[in-house]
Each structure stands twice: as C-alpha cells, then as structure tokens.
Scaffold this motif. Sequence first.
Motif, PDB file in Angstrom:
ATOM      1  N   ARG A  70       4.514  10.460  12.538  1.00 51.85           N
ATOM      2  CA  ARG A  70       6.213  10.082  13.008  1.00 51.85           C
ATOM      3  C   ARG A  70       6.960  10.084  12.816  1.00 51.85           C
ATOM      4  O   ARG A  70       7.114   9.896  11.206  1.00 51.85           O
ATOM      5  CB  ARG A  70       5.326   8.839  13.403  1.00 51.85           C
ATOM      6  N   LEU A  71       7.769   9.164  12.673  1.00 50.11           N
ATOM      7  CA  LEU A  71       9.370   9.588  12.242  1.00 50.11           C
ATOM      8  C   LEU A  71       9.698   8.100  11.682  1.00 50.11           C
ATOM      9  O   LEU A  71      10.282   8.438  10.172  1.00 50.11           O
ATOM     10  CB  LEU A  71      10.472  10.061  13.958  1.00 50.11           C
ATOM     11  N   THR A  72       8.712   7.415  12.181  1.00 46.97           N
ATOM     12  CA  THR A  72       9.283   6.401  10.796  1.00 46.97           C
ATOM     13  C   THR A  72       8.160   5.555  11.002  1.00 46.97           C
ATOM     14  O   THR A  72       6.842   6.297  11.783  1.00 46.97           O
ATOM     15  CB  THR A  72       9.933   4.427  11.883  1.00 46.97           C
ATOM     16  N   ARG A  73       7.605   4.569   9.721  1.00 49.20           N
ATOM     17  CA  ARG A  73       6.416   4.111   9.368  1.00 49.20           C
ATOM     18  C   ARG A  73       5.451   3.304  10.607  1.00 49.20           C
ATOM     19  O   ARG A  73       4.427   2.991  10.861  1.00 49.20           O
ATOM     20  CB  ARG A  73       6.368   3.115   8.084  1.00 49.20           C
ATOM     21  N   THR A  74       6.681   2.036  11.660  1.00 46.05           N
ATOM     22  CA  THR A  74       6.449   1.419  11.916  1.00 46.05           C
ATOM     23  C   THR A  74       6.363   2.195  13.545  1.00 46.05           C
ATOM     24  O   THR A  74       4.731   1.902  14.232  1.00 46.05           O
ATOM     25  CB  THR A  74       7.498   0.786  12.661  1.00 46.05           C
TER      26      THR A  74
END
Length: 127
Positions: A70-74
């Motif tokens: 994904r683009l962010t860890r979150t």
Amino acid sequence: MPSAPPRRLPGTDERRARLRRGRFAELIAAAALMAKGYRILGRNVKTRAGEIDIIAVRGKRLAFVEVKRRLTRTDAEAAVSGQQAARIRNAADYWLAYRPRYHGHEQGYDLVLLIPRRWPRHIPNGL
C-alpha cells in the motif's frame, strides 16, 4: 476476411496490472524473509480454505505470511481484516494437515508490509 481483435472485458488491463504488482510485492517479501534466514516453502499456496501468500520456515518456526502493498503503513495495516486473518489460519491448518513433518514446529501468522521507497517491514505474528 480478417478476424476481429478479441474483446476485452472492462477493467481487465487494470486487474492484470494489479495482479502483476501483487506478485512482484510477494517476490520482494520473499527476498526480505530469505535475508532474515527463512527458507521459502511456497508462494501463492492455494488450499481449499484459501490462499497463503508465502509459507516460510526458519529453524523450528513455520511462518504463514500475508503480504500487503500500500502507499502508507497505516493503509497496509488496515488492509488486513479479521475475516482475512481467520481465512489464512484456516488455510494454514489445511496445509499442515497434509504435512506431518511440520506438526512440531511453532506456528506464526506474519505480515510483510511493502511501502514505496521503504524497506519491507516484517511483523512476526502480525495477524
């Protein structure tokens, strides 16, 4: 008379591109696990209960690994639902039922997060 080009379903190209990116992410995750001393037993292992992205072993620890890109860890962490974790556990049980050699191993349900321009993040028992 020349034949018409094959018809493509809407979204087919995007689906193929997502599949390619997913397979590449799994390859990177497998390489990261191997760098940590794991031996890869299988990738994209399909059972009647579902698919397991990676199955790896290191010593007496058997890891069933889900890979999220994904683009962010979150976003990557949020992409794993409780239902998905249960499916992976069921698939792992099914896989183990046919491999008595691994019955004595400690089992882990791990997560590997892939974020652009970051090293892969391996989270043991992250599921």
